[in-house]
Scaffold this active site. Sequence first.
Site, PDB file in Angstrom:
ATOM      1  N   ARG A  21      17.794   8.250 -15.132  1.00 17.59           N
ATOM      2  CA  ARG A  21      17.732   8.760 -16.502  1.00 17.59           C
ATOM      3  C   ARG A  21      16.656   9.822 -16.708  1.00 17.59           C
ATOM      4  O   ARG A  21      16.822  10.724 -17.522  1.00 17.59           O
ATOM      5  CB  ARG A  21      17.483   7.579 -17.456  1.00 17.59           C
ATOM      6  CG  ARG A  21      17.634   7.901 -18.931  1.00 17.59           C
ATOM      7  CD  ARG A  21      17.523   6.635 -19.765  1.00 17.59           C
ATOM      8  NE  ARG A  21      17.601   6.915 -21.193  1.00 17.59           N
ATOM      9  CZ  ARG A  21      18.721   6.976 -21.900  1.00 17.59           C
ATOM     10  NH1 ARG A  21      19.881   6.790 -21.297  1.00 17.59           N
ATOM     11  NH2 ARG A  21      18.700   7.228 -23.193  1.00 17.59           N
ATOM     12  N   ASP A  88      12.937  -2.625  10.036  1.00 23.19           N
ATOM     13  CA  ASP A  88      13.394  -1.298   9.627  1.00 23.19           C
ATOM     14  C   ASP A  88      12.971  -0.200  10.602  1.00 23.19           C
ATOM     15  O   ASP A  88      13.750   0.710  10.895  1.00 23.19           O
ATOM     16  CB  ASP A  88      12.921  -0.967   8.205  1.00 23.19           C
ATOM     17  CG  ASP A  88      11.419  -1.056   8.019  1.00 23.19           C
ATOM     18  OD1 ASP A  88      10.724  -1.572   8.917  1.00 23.19           O
ATOM     19  OD2 ASP A  88      10.923  -0.620   6.959  1.00 23.19           O
ATOM     20  N   THR A 112       2.725   1.765  16.741  1.00 22.80           N
ATOM     21  CA  THR A 112       3.136   0.580  16.001  1.00 22.80           C
ATOM     22  C   THR A 112       3.899   1.035  14.761  1.00 22.80           C
ATOM     23  O   THR A 112       3.899   2.231  14.424  1.00 22.80           O
ATOM     24  CB  THR A 112       1.911  -0.264  15.603  1.00 22.80           C
ATOM     25  OG1 THR A 112       2.364  -1.496  15.017  1.00 22.80           O
ATOM     26  CG2 THR A 112       1.035   0.458  14.595  1.00 22.80           C
ATOM     27  N   SER A 113       4.553   0.081  14.085  1.00 22.84           N
ATOM     28  CA  SER A 113       5.388   0.444  12.937  1.00 22.84           C
ATOM     29  C   SER A 113       4.613   1.228  11.885  1.00 22.84           C
ATOM     30  O   SER A 113       5.148   2.130  11.237  1.00 22.84           O
ATOM     31  CB  SER A 113       5.979  -0.815  12.300  1.00 22.84           C
ATOM     32  OG  SER A 113       6.820  -1.481  13.206  1.00 22.84           O
ATOM     33  N   HIS A 160     -11.136   4.987 -38.021  1.00 22.72           N
ATOM     34  CA  HIS A 160     -10.495   3.723 -38.436  1.00 22.72           C
ATOM     35  C   HIS A 160      -9.149   4.006 -39.116  1.00 22.72           C
ATOM     36  O   HIS A 160      -8.650   3.163 -39.860  1.00 22.72           O
ATOM     37  CB  HIS A 160     -11.396   2.922 -39.387  1.00 22.72           C
ATOM     38  CG  HIS A 160     -12.827   2.859 -38.955  1.00 22.72           C
ATOM     39  ND1 HIS A 160     -13.302   1.938 -38.054  1.00 22.72           N
ATOM     40  CD2 HIS A 160     -13.894   3.640 -39.278  1.00 22.72           C
ATOM     41  CE1 HIS A 160     -14.586   2.135 -37.847  1.00 22.72           C
ATOM     42  NE2 HIS A 160     -14.971   3.162 -38.574  1.00 22.72           N
ATOM     43  N   SER A 290      18.345   8.901 -36.564  1.00 22.08           N
ATOM     44  CA  SER A 290      18.705   7.511 -36.813  1.00 22.08           C
ATOM     45  C   SER A 290      20.197   7.428 -37.079  1.00 22.08           C
ATOM     46  O   SER A 290      20.769   8.285 -37.759  1.00 22.08           O
ATOM     47  CB  SER A 290      17.933   6.962 -38.025  1.00 22.08           C
ATOM     48  OG  SER A 290      18.479   5.732 -38.452  1.00 22.08           O
ATOM     49  N   ARG A 339       6.691  -0.843  -1.961  1.00 23.31           N
ATOM     50  CA  ARG A 339       7.961  -0.113  -2.071  1.00 23.31           C
ATOM     51  C   ARG A 339       8.310   0.167  -3.533  1.00 23.31           C
ATOM     52  O   ARG A 339       9.061   1.093  -3.836  1.00 23.31           O
ATOM     53  CB  ARG A 339       9.103  -0.921  -1.438  1.00 23.31           C
ATOM     54  CG  ARG A 339       9.086  -1.015   0.077  1.00 23.31           C
ATOM     55  CD  ARG A 339      10.203  -1.938   0.545  1.00 23.31           C
ATOM     56  NE  ARG A 339      10.076  -2.264   1.947  1.00 23.31           N
ATOM     57  CZ  ARG A 339      10.663  -1.608   2.942  1.00 23.31           C
ATOM     58  NH1 ARG A 339      11.426  -0.563   2.666  1.00 23.31           N
ATOM     59  NH2 ARG A 339      10.510  -1.981   4.194  1.00 23.31           N
TER      60      ARG A 339
END
Length: 485
Positions: A21, A88, A112-113, A160, A290, A339
Amino acid sequence: CRTPCHKSDEFMKYRSPLVSRYASKEMAYNFSDRKKFTTWRKLWIYLAKAEKALGLPITDAQVLEMESHEKDIDFAMAADEERKLRHDVMAHVHTFAHCCPTAAPIIHLGATSCYVGDNTDLIMLRDGFDILLPKLARVIDRLANFAEKYADLPTLGFTHYQPAQLTTVGKRACLWLQDLAMDMRNLQRARDDLRFRGVKGTTGTQASFLQLFQGDHDKVEELDRMVTEMAGFKKAYLVTGQTYSRKVDVDCLSSLASLGATVHKICTDIRLLANLKEIEEPFEKEQIGSSAMPYKRNPMRAERCCSLARHLVALMSDPLQTASVQWLERTLDDSANRRISLPESFLTADIILSTLQNITEGLVVYPKVIERHIRHELPFMATENIIMAMVKAGGNRQDCHEKIRVLSQEAAAVVKQEGGDNDLLARVQGDPYFAPILGQLDTILDPKTFIGRAPQQVSRFLSEEVRPQLEPYKAKMDVKIELEL
């Protein structure tokens, strides 16, 4: 429905609205599977090239074969391999090796991974900042132009959310700008502080590479340096566990969460001012505010920014908690969380900056409404000035104070109890006591005499702190944002 029915799965499963979107194509691509797995292959190529240059038995043919298949990823095969192997990285090693049979024996050699996983994440973080920074610069530029244009337009200040002394529309925008300028510095610093994980091995000791190079420490260090340079980083972390420290994620996402807080504040201010009808965000001719109330002009862009900014701020808890529970050299409970939290933080920041740029390119100011609100409150604020003028004309301060106090309360009763306009000025003009200063009232009640140094502050702030910060992004300033779903 004009779309013919078909059996596509597209609308049969959840799609993240961050991508479907809102997100820009460039940021969506930055965290895509295509970018991720292509980067893995680039990293394997960098490793092979560096290992070959440092004397390992890797041939030109093997490197060329890997380079020729850098982008043609068989995602279906990789998915099948991952279902079998439950891993993976090894799934993609096998998939790459399938189309590179000659290079298969040396793909991922000594690694290594996390060599591909973490280094790719760092590349994505760096590239994500490179997408965000020009967008933030454009927002700052648009707001700076707005602040300059309205630097001396008096408006009611609020503390305020109650009427306070006057400020200017431009000065208020500078409060927004100052926070955004801080965010710009934070994002730039987080981006520049990023280092590469490099080639460190399974627990960060580089033991596998030291073995490959027969105990030659210099070659291992040179390998790390070469791969780091190929990936476009100036430095690598000197020490890592299996992963780079997850404090790096905290550092990156905290700068984005802080940006989220800034945007939420700015857009809340715009929403409050829209209620007062002093300022409006852009509103297209055919836009519907609206479904039930045709007259409404809802600040939907600012509302979207606030909504997404809350998500961006909330995401900050993920890397904090992840960093705190990384046992010893690492534990895999970081993976699934990262992820989600890393891409979503950058995607969300990207969306709110694009939306805020669209808002700041079309902010509409209504000076007459602002002036009416000032007229309604200024007589009360001017009472001290009236007292001082009477004293200068020979009056007694205490007598004058009592006169003003009584008239002010009478005028306040008209406003609060009867719903009428503030008639304090008319009461002062009708009281013979104030005859000596009646000719000065217009000057005393000139709104520009109540704004202090606001215009000068705007000018100095823009020239000294805002414009210089935008210099590196001049070439990217002309991009406009067309808001899309």
